[in-house]
Design an enzyme around this catalytic site. Structure first.
Site, PDB file in Angstrom:
ATOM      1  N   GLU A 112      -3.007  -2.231 -13.534  1.00 30.48           N
ATOM      2  CA  GLU A 112      -1.842  -3.039 -13.169  1.00 30.48           C
ATOM      3  C   GLU A 112      -1.072  -2.414 -12.000  1.00 30.48           C
ATOM      4  O   GLU A 112      -0.807  -1.211 -11.993  1.00 30.48           O
ATOM      5  CB  GLU A 112      -0.915  -3.189 -14.377  1.00 30.48           C
ATOM      6  CG  GLU A 112       0.280  -4.096 -14.122  1.00 30.48           C
ATOM      7  CD  GLU A 112       1.234  -4.180 -15.309  1.00 30.48           C
ATOM      8  OE1 GLU A 112       2.043  -5.113 -15.347  1.00 30.48           O
ATOM      9  OE2 GLU A 112       1.175  -3.293 -16.187  1.00 30.48           O
TER      10      GLU A 112
ATOM     11  N   CYS B 249      -1.122  -6.490 -19.066  1.00 30.41           N
ATOM     12  CA  CYS B 249      -0.312  -5.500 -19.775  1.00 30.41           C
ATOM     13  C   CYS B 249       0.426  -6.059 -20.995  1.00 30.41           C
ATOM     14  O   CYS B 249      -0.183  -6.240 -22.040  1.00 30.41           O
ATOM     15  CB  CYS B 249       0.636  -4.808 -18.813  1.00 30.41           C
ATOM     16  SG  CYS B 249       1.245  -3.215 -19.446  1.00 30.41           S
TER      17      CYS B 249
ATOM     18  N   LYS C 255       1.499 -13.030 -14.820  1.00 29.98           N
ATOM     19  CA  LYS C 255       1.862 -12.447 -16.117  1.00 29.98           C
ATOM     20  C   LYS C 255       2.900 -13.307 -16.840  1.00 29.98           C
ATOM     21  O   LYS C 255       3.940 -13.648 -16.272  1.00 29.98           O
ATOM     22  CB  LYS C 255       2.403 -11.036 -15.880  1.00 29.98           C
ATOM     23  CG  LYS C 255       2.692 -10.223 -17.131  1.00 29.98           C
ATOM     24  CD  LYS C 255       3.059  -8.808 -16.712  1.00 29.98           C
ATOM     25  CE  LYS C 255       3.355  -7.911 -17.898  1.00 29.98           C
ATOM     26  NZ  LYS C 255       3.615  -6.522 -17.471  1.00 29.98           N
TER      27      LYS C 255
END
Length: 294
Positions: free
Chosen positions: A43, A153, A116
């Site tokens: 990431e 994540c 995300k």
């Protein structure tokens, strides 16, 4: 057997984005020499993890998509004939920024993006200051190596995200990641967190009958504000098979550039043994759409 040779790069990041990209390029070239057809990066791999503080100057690090990084990694993908999963700080327009994964096809084109969806806001992880929640949905990205269910994540803690990717036909679950230890946690607590992080994602593999690839950064990065002792990223990047079995787990402290073979036919057999999708009680899951089912 349909084996996908997959490369992962677990790397320390410096404040020099060009240096980070150069070192990643060297690693990607090495993985290509070892036969990798898919390479997954961690990431926000171009820079230090800037979300430790709230600083408007950090928005200068954001970039457009397409842009410098997609051109850079796209050229590598084309040159080396492989698919690359990148993770970028996206500037969509003034005042609108995302934490975005970009998948580059083996011909250098952008196969797809994922913004995300779940954005944390914790001490040293002030991501809500920087990132607008994603609006791309949980849609797999079609590539020459398969349908990739790319998440990022904090998404990795949510079984709903993994399930929706699976229901839309993902053949792999992929998580670029930046997570580590707080200095004031005890050693026991640090290890509990690391093991919980590994376990929940292996659970996604089991529940969905899909391999999982998770690539984390490694090394200590200071808190420029001095409010904390910074983050020691715990590495431990791993690949799990469709029954949650660990095919590989990287070092907790060292950089790694590794190839792992994934049997892409195994999911079919595992889902025949454990037909979880068949036995789901979709008629009884309406409360999942509520914040709390009181």
């Amino acid at each position: 057997m349909n084996t996908l040779r997959t490369g992962i790069i677990q790397q320390r990041c410096t404040a020099d984005a060009d240096d980070n990209r150069r070192r990643l390029a060297t690693g990607i070239e090495e993985l290509a020499r070892r036969g990798a057809r898919l390479v997954v990066l961690q990431e926000l791999h171009n820079t230090p993890y800037f979300c430790q503080t709230e600083n408007v100057d950090m928005f200068d690090w954001a970039e457009t998509i397409p842009g410098l990084s997609t051109d850079f990694f796209g050229a590598l993908a084309q040159k080396l004939n492989l698919v690359i999963v990148t993770s970028l700080f996206e500037r969509r327009t003034a005042g609108l920024y995302h934490n975005t994964a970009v998948v580059l096809e083996h011909d250098g084109t952008i196969a797809g993006t994922y913004r995300k969806m779940h954005i944390p806001d914790d001490p040293a992880y002030y991501e809500k200051f920087y990132f607008t929640p994603g609006d791309t949905g949980f849609e797999p990205i079609d590539t020459s190596v398969g349908r990739l269910g790319v998440l990022v994540c904090w998404d990795q803690w949510y079984p709903e995200a993994a399930r929706l990717m699976a229901l839309r036909g993902a053949e792999l679950l992929i998580y670029p990641t930046a997570i580590g230890y707080a200095a004031d946690d005890t050693c026991d607590e640090q290890q509990r967190q690391r093991e919980a992080w590994t376990t929940v994602q292996r659970g996604h593999a089991v529940a969905n009958g899909l391999p999982v690839i998770t690539v984390n950064r490694v090394g200590h990065e200071p808190d420029s504000s001095g409010q904390t002792a910074g983050i020691r990223f715990w590495g431990s990047s791993f690949v799990a098979g469709a029954q949650g079995e660990l095919l590989y787990r990287a070092s907790e402290t060292e950089e790694e550039c590794t190839v792992i073979d994934i049997d892409m036919m195994r999911s079919e057999q595992v889902r025949r043994w454990w037909p979880f999708l068949r036995d789901r009680r979709i008629d009884e899951y309406g409360s999942l759409l509520k914040r709390f089912a009181d």
